[in-house]
Design a protein around this motif. Structure first.
Motif, PDB file in Angstrom:
ATOM      1  N   GLN A   7      33.312  40.156  33.171  1.00  0.00           N
ATOM      2  CA  GLN A   7      34.619  40.827  33.309  1.00  0.00           C
ATOM      3  C   GLN A   7      35.541  40.020  34.215  1.00  0.00           C
ATOM      4  O   GLN A   7      36.749  39.918  33.966  1.00  0.00           O
ATOM      5  N   ALA A   8      34.976  39.427  35.293  1.00  0.00           N
ATOM      6  CA  ALA A   8      35.789  38.608  36.202  1.00  0.00           C
ATOM      7  C   ALA A   8      36.314  37.377  35.474  1.00  0.00           C
ATOM      8  O   ALA A   8      37.490  37.009  35.615  1.00  0.00           O
ATOM      9  N   ARG A   9      35.451  36.705  34.709  1.00  0.00           N
ATOM     10  CA  ARG A   9      35.910  35.528  33.963  1.00  0.00           C
ATOM     11  C   ARG A   9      36.991  35.905  32.960  1.00  0.00           C
ATOM     12  O   ARG A   9      37.949  35.164  32.748  1.00  0.00           O
ATOM     13  N   GLU A  10      36.838  37.063  32.359  1.00  0.00           N
ATOM     14  CA  GLU A  10      37.831  37.532  31.397  1.00  0.00           C
ATOM     15  C   GLU A  10      39.193  37.711  32.046  1.00  0.00           C
ATOM     16  O   GLU A  10      40.240  37.497  31.421  1.00  0.00           O
ATOM     17  N   ALA A  69      42.269  44.124  43.300  1.00  0.00           N
ATOM     18  CA  ALA A  69      43.006  43.513  44.418  1.00  0.00           C
ATOM     19  C   ALA A  69      43.138  42.011  44.226  1.00  0.00           C
ATOM     20  O   ALA A  69      44.207  41.430  44.456  1.00  0.00           O
ATOM     21  N   ALA A  70      42.049  41.341  43.796  1.00  0.00           N
ATOM     22  CA  ALA A  70      42.084  39.889  43.632  1.00  0.00           C
ATOM     23  C   ALA A  70      43.068  39.474  42.549  1.00  0.00           C
ATOM     24  O   ALA A  70      43.688  38.405  42.632  1.00  0.00           O
ATOM     25  N   ALA A  71      43.238  40.314  41.547  1.00  0.00           N
ATOM     26  CA  ALA A  71      44.157  39.995  40.454  1.00  0.00           C
ATOM     27  C   ALA A  71      45.605  39.901  40.924  1.00  0.00           C
ATOM     28  O   ALA A  71      46.447  39.323  40.237  1.00  0.00           O
ATOM     29  N   GLU A  72      45.900  40.463  42.119  1.00  0.00           N
ATOM     30  CA  GLU A  72      47.263  40.431  42.642  1.00  0.00           C
ATOM     31  C   GLU A  72      47.538  39.193  43.500  1.00  0.00           C
ATOM     32  O   GLU A  72      48.647  39.029  44.003  1.00  0.00           O
ATOM     33  N   SER A  73      46.532  38.352  43.701  1.00  0.00           N
ATOM     34  CA  SER A  73      46.705  37.198  44.584  1.00  0.00           C
ATOM     35  C   SER A  73      46.738  35.904  43.771  1.00  0.00           C
ATOM     36  O   SER A  73      46.330  35.861  42.605  1.00  0.00           O
ATOM     37  N   ALA A  74      47.199  34.832  44.395  1.00  0.00           N
ATOM     38  CA  ALA A  74      47.240  33.526  43.732  1.00  0.00           C
ATOM     39  C   ALA A  74      45.839  32.920  43.677  1.00  0.00           C
ATOM     40  O   ALA A  74      45.427  32.352  42.664  1.00  0.00           O
ATOM     41  N   ASP A  75      45.102  33.043  44.787  1.00  0.00           N
ATOM     42  CA  ASP A  75      43.732  32.523  44.854  1.00  0.00           C
ATOM     43  C   ASP A  75      42.784  33.669  44.484  1.00  0.00           C
ATOM     44  O   ASP A  75      42.341  34.430  45.331  1.00  0.00           O
ATOM     45  N   ARG A  76      42.453  33.774  43.220  1.00  0.00           N
ATOM     46  CA  ARG A  76      41.767  34.969  42.699  1.00  0.00           C
ATOM     47  C   ARG A  76      40.251  34.776  42.771  1.00  0.00           C
ATOM     48  O   ARG A  76      39.684  33.998  41.995  1.00  0.00           O
ATOM     49  N   TRP A  77      39.600  35.476  43.682  1.00  0.00           N
ATOM     50  CA  TRP A  77      38.148  35.396  43.766  1.00  0.00           C
ATOM     51  C   TRP A  77      37.569  36.717  44.281  1.00  0.00           C
ATOM     52  O   TRP A  77      38.231  37.487  44.982  1.00  0.00           O
ATOM     53  N   VAL A  78      36.329  36.983  43.908  1.00  0.00           N
ATOM     54  CA  VAL A  78      35.555  38.142  44.368  1.00  0.00           C
ATOM     55  C   VAL A  78      34.160  37.642  44.723  1.00  0.00           C
ATOM     56  O   VAL A  78      33.553  36.862  43.966  1.00  0.00           O
ATOM     57  N   ARG A  79      33.658  38.060  45.879  1.00  0.00           N
ATOM     58  CA  ARG A  79      32.332  37.653  46.323  1.00  0.00           C
ATOM     59  C   ARG A  79      31.463  38.894  46.546  1.00  0.00           C
ATOM     60  O   ARG A  79      31.871  39.838  47.226  1.00  0.00           O
ATOM     61  N   VAL A  80      30.269  38.880  45.972  1.00  0.00           N
ATOM     62  CA  VAL A  80      29.295  39.965  46.149  1.00  0.00           C
ATOM     63  C   VAL A  80      28.052  39.373  46.793  1.00  0.00           C
ATOM     64  O   VAL A  80      27.507  38.372  46.301  1.00  0.00           O
TER      65      VAL A  80
END
Length: 427
Positions: free
Chosen positions: A291-294, A331-342
């Motif tokens: 989903q993140a890659r999408e 939240a990450a989708a609203e930023s220029a540097d889009r990343w999520v860490r788990v």
């Protein structure tokens, strides 16, 4: 997740809570109205005595009779006048007296000539007080009578007994009680409506089972979205590979399939390396990566192999992790540097630490506690509603003996949980 006993339904508890609230509010309103009525009645008594005494003290006939100094004549002329004023003004007494405080008028003729019972100011001034006289406790006002030269020639005192004030208050109580009853009835009506609405959505489920139902729904929703994204991604790659094979571009088709296999295998290795993994959580993480890659978000995952078993049921674990990841990706989708860490690792005391971080704009400090409140959200309402996820996350985590906090920047949601074994040993 087990609960001790079904107990009353959520709808019944909502109804009982609202009825109790309505009764408490009604009682407080009744108390306020009674106190306010008592204050108003006393204030009216003070205004009435002050206005009447001032009017009598400035009446030409009163000033003239007291100026002559003939007490017998003044008393004979002023007594009928004072009794008439008592009757018309609704007072309990009007006492006209000499400068020394000897009564010239009184409702009880035997008291004429006796000293006034109350405070006679040492200098000519208006005084309102509560004093016990021959008629009992009363609110009274004494006003000086002066002639044209400003010389003190007498006093006028008017009063209303506290018994009369109480009778006036009693006459006003039915209105206060009617207002209170109306408020209670409105509250009960609102409680009935709330119970009907709650029962319409929750049936007769107790609060614990209702929470479990919401958790199950959230678990299915977030897992379904993750699996849909994963299926969609694999479908796209397969379609691309098939098209390349049809174009006799086998090397490129093999490269796409190999890349897909490497990415999936890397994620699978991280998920399955954990000794006490949960298949549902593993499937969720794999789906959320797709989903993140999408969505064009860089997915970073770090799962320690020695992480203990979670005390949460699979449904609750998926609901907690899924909601946190969904919020992070939004939240990450609203930023220029889009990343999520788990990240998932062993805690300092053998428990579990789950962290979900993102590159989003962050959460203001003054909202970091409010975001966990039921119904609170900073996002527009969607088709599934908003404001449930984080409230559910905190509820599930705290019931398991853990806690959830938020810090930043970057925004990091940290969930701490006891291990399944340690929680079982305490229960």
């Amino acid at each position: 997740m087990a609960h001790a006993s079904p107990g009353r339904s959520a709808a019944s508890r909502v109804f009982a809570a609202l009825v109790v609230t309505a009764v408490v509010v009604g009682a407080l309103v009744a108390l306020f109205l009674v106190v306010e009525a008592q204050r108003a009645v006393r204030s009216e008594a003070e205004r009435l005595t002050a206005a009447t005494a001032a009017a009598l003290a400035s009446a030409p006939d009163v000033v003239a009779l007291l100026t002559r100094g003939d007490t017998a004549s003044a008393s004979a002329s002023l007594e009928p006048y004072a009794l008439e004023v008592i009757d018309r003004a609704g007072l309990d007494f009007v006492t006209i007296m000499t400068p020394e405080g000897l009564r010239l008028t009184h409702p009880d003729p035997t008291q004429i000539g006796a000293p006034y019972l109350g405070t006679v100011p040492s200098t000519p001034r208006v005084l309102t007080e509560e004093f016990r006289g021959t008629l009992g406790p009363s609110v009274r006002t004494i006003v000086p009578v002066v002639d044209d030269d400003g010389t003190l020639v007498g006093w006028v005192a008017t009063g209303v007994t506290t018994e009369t004030i109480s009778e006036t208050l009693v006459r006003r109580l039915p209105l206060s009680l009617a207002i209170t009853a109306g408020l209670v009835l409105l509250g009960v009506g609102g409680a009935l409506l709330a119970r009907r609405v709650t029962r319409r959505f929750a049936g007769d489920l107790p609060p614990g089972e209702l929470r479990d139902a919401v958790s199950s729904y959230e678990s299915v929703r977030t897992l379904g979205e993750a699996l849909r994204a994963q299926t969609h991604e694999h479908g796209n790659r397969m379609h691309a590979a098939v098209a390349l094979l049809e174009l006799d571009r086998r090397d490129e088709a093999i490269e796409i399939l190999t890349q897909t296999s490497r990415q999936s295998q890397s994620l699978v290795d991280q998920v399955t390396a954990r000794q006490h993994g949960d298949p549902a959580v593993g499937a969720l993480l794999l789906g959320k990566a797709a989903q993140a890659r999408e969505r064009g978000i860089d997915w970073r995952m770090d799962i320690a192999p020695d992480t203990p078993r979670t005390p949460l049921a699979p449904v609750d674990a998926v609901a907690v992790l899924g909601n946190l990841v969904d919020n992070a990706m939004d939240a990450a989708a609203e930023s220029a540097d889009r990343w999520v860490r788990v990240s998932l690792r062993r805690g300092d005391h053998g428990g579990i630490v789950l962290e979900v971080a993102d590159s989003g704009p962050g959460i203001p400090v003054d909202q970091r506690e409010r975001i966990f409140a039921q119904g609170y959200t900073t996002k527009p309402a969607g088709p599934h509603g908003r404001g449930i996820g984080l409230a559910l996350v905190r509820s599930v985590v705290r019931e398991a003996g853990g806690d959830v906090t938020v810090a930043g920047p970057p925004t990091v949601f940290r969930v701490t949980l006891p291990s399944a074994s340690s929680r079982g040993s305490r229960s």
